[in-house]
Scaffold this active site. Structure first.
Site, short mmCIF file in Angstrom:
data_model
loop_
_atom_site.label_atom_id
_atom_site.label_comp_id
_atom_site.label_asym_id
_atom_site.label_seq_id
_atom_site.Cartn_x
_atom_site.Cartn_y
_atom_site.Cartn_z
N ARG A 151 -9.56 0.69 9.04
CA ARG A 151 -9.03 -0.64 9.31
C ARG A 151 -10.00 -1.44 10.17
O ARG A 151 -9.72 -2.59 10.50
CB ARG A 151 -7.73 -0.49 10.07
CG ARG A 151 -6.50 -0.97 9.31
CD ARG A 151 -5.31 -0.62 10.16
NE ARG A 151 -4.12 -1.31 9.84
CZ ARG A 151 -3.05 -0.72 9.33
NH1 ARG A 151 -3.06 0.54 9.00
NH2 ARG A 151 -1.95 -1.41 9.15
N ARG A 166 11.50 -1.61 10.66
CA ARG A 166 10.48 -1.10 11.58
C ARG A 166 10.38 -2.00 12.80
O ARG A 166 10.48 -3.21 12.68
CB ARG A 166 9.12 -1.07 10.86
CG ARG A 166 8.86 0.24 10.16
CD ARG A 166 7.64 0.20 9.31
NE ARG A 166 6.44 -0.34 9.94
CZ ARG A 166 5.25 -0.29 9.39
NH1 ARG A 166 5.09 0.28 8.22
NH2 ARG A 166 4.20 -0.79 10.00
N ARG A 212 0.06 -8.82 13.57
CA ARG A 212 -0.55 -7.85 12.65
C ARG A 212 -1.44 -8.57 11.64
O ARG A 212 -2.49 -8.05 11.24
CB ARG A 212 0.53 -7.02 11.97
CG ARG A 212 1.15 -6.02 12.96
CD ARG A 212 2.46 -5.47 12.47
NE ARG A 212 2.32 -4.65 11.29
CZ ARG A 212 3.31 -4.46 10.42
NH1 ARG A 212 4.47 -5.03 10.58
NH2 ARG A 212 3.11 -3.67 9.38
N LYS A 222 0.84 -1.21 0.00
CA LYS A 222 0.00 0.00 0.00
C LYS A 222 0.87 1.26 0.00
O LYS A 222 0.58 2.21 -0.70
CB LYS A 222 -0.93 0.02 1.23
CG LYS A 222 -1.90 -1.14 1.29
CD LYS A 222 -2.94 -0.95 2.39
CE LYS A 222 -2.37 -0.87 3.79
NZ LYS A 222 -1.72 -2.11 4.27
N ARG A 241 11.80 -5.94 4.75
CA ARG A 241 11.43 -4.55 4.50
C ARG A 241 12.33 -3.59 5.27
O ARG A 241 12.70 -3.85 6.41
CB ARG A 241 9.97 -4.32 4.91
CG ARG A 241 9.54 -2.87 4.74
CD ARG A 241 8.09 -2.75 4.66
NE ARG A 241 7.45 -2.84 5.96
CZ ARG A 241 6.15 -2.59 6.15
NH1 ARG A 241 5.39 -2.29 5.11
NH2 ARG A 241 5.62 -2.69 7.34
#
Ligand code: AMP
Length: 224
Positions: free
Chosen positions: A91, A163, A174, A16, A130
């Protein structure tokens, strides 16, 4: 052009952020990514940041009332006068309902909800590699989308880091949160004929091409 109000929906790590950045450049619309907004608030040590941090570190969602105010303010702001792109909001169903209410109040509508579909096993693979920049959360991947210079953001030269919530246990939580609380929005927006699915398991350029084609159709509909 009339308002083009877009929502990017999808699990964490579905791309996203990457697609949102591209869309923002293409469409020249403000891009509101609630994760980025919250991480900036944490860095700045604001009241919202302090409240959000513990939830984010666990991979839980922050309470609806915290995030709804943040977004309501932005979509009603003058910079969003020609539309906006939302990433990571709504969300939960209460967030989606609050968004609808807020948009009704200012006589606006959602143009489309773009679901970037990616299977869980691919998500786990992606999030492990990531990296994000410390300045503005620009997104990279050590294997699939490396920066030109290792550890440095191509766009603003800041350091690239993992992160906190991309740790393996947090990624799993998550995903649980996504399936429990966010996935019901697929049905919610499908029923309103607002949902468009894009296969997000492909290369970023291919996904971007599909999204571009989709948005072009929407812009045409708006103009007619
Ligand atoms: P993201 O960068 O979109 O993956 O968001 C990172 C974290 O910020 C999430 O795991 C949540 O803790 C929090 N967050 C972002 N957007 C929302 C939202 N709309 N509702 C609740 N929590 C959110």
């Amino acid at each position: 052009m009339a308002h083009l109000n877009l929502i990017l929906l999808g699990p964490p790590g579905s791309g996203k952020g990457t697609q949102g950045e591209r869309l923002q450049e293409d469409l020249e619309l403000p891009y509101y990514a609630t994760g980025d907004i919250l991480r900036a608030a944490v860095r700045e040590g604001t009241a919202i940041g302090l409240e959000a941090k513990e939830y984010m570190d666990r991979g839980d969602l922050v309470p609806d009332e915290v995030i709804i105010g943040v977004i309501a303010e932005r979509i009603a702001s003058p910079e969003a006068a020609h539309g906006f792109i939302l990433d990571g909001f709504p969300r939960t169903l209460p967030q989606a309902e609050a968004l609808e209410e807020k948009l009704d109040e200012i006589s606006l509508q959602i143009g489309a909800v773009i679901l970037i579909d990616v299977p869980d096993e691919e998500i786990v693979r992606r999030l492990g590699g990531r990296r994000v920049c410390t300045e503005a959360d620009h997104v990279y991947h050590v294997d699939f989308n490396p920066p030109e210079k290792e550890g440095i953001c191509d766009i603003d030269g800041s350091e690239l880091v993992t992160r906190d919530d991309d740790a393996p246990e947090t990624i799993r939580n998550r995903l649980v949160q996504y399936h429990e609380k966010t996935a019901p929005l697929v049905d919610f927006y499908e029923k309103q004929a607002l949902l468009d699915r894009v296969d997000g398991a492909r290369a970023p350029d291919e996904v971007a091409e599909s999204i571009r084609a989709l948005v072009a159709t929407l812009s045409l509909e708006e103009d007619n």
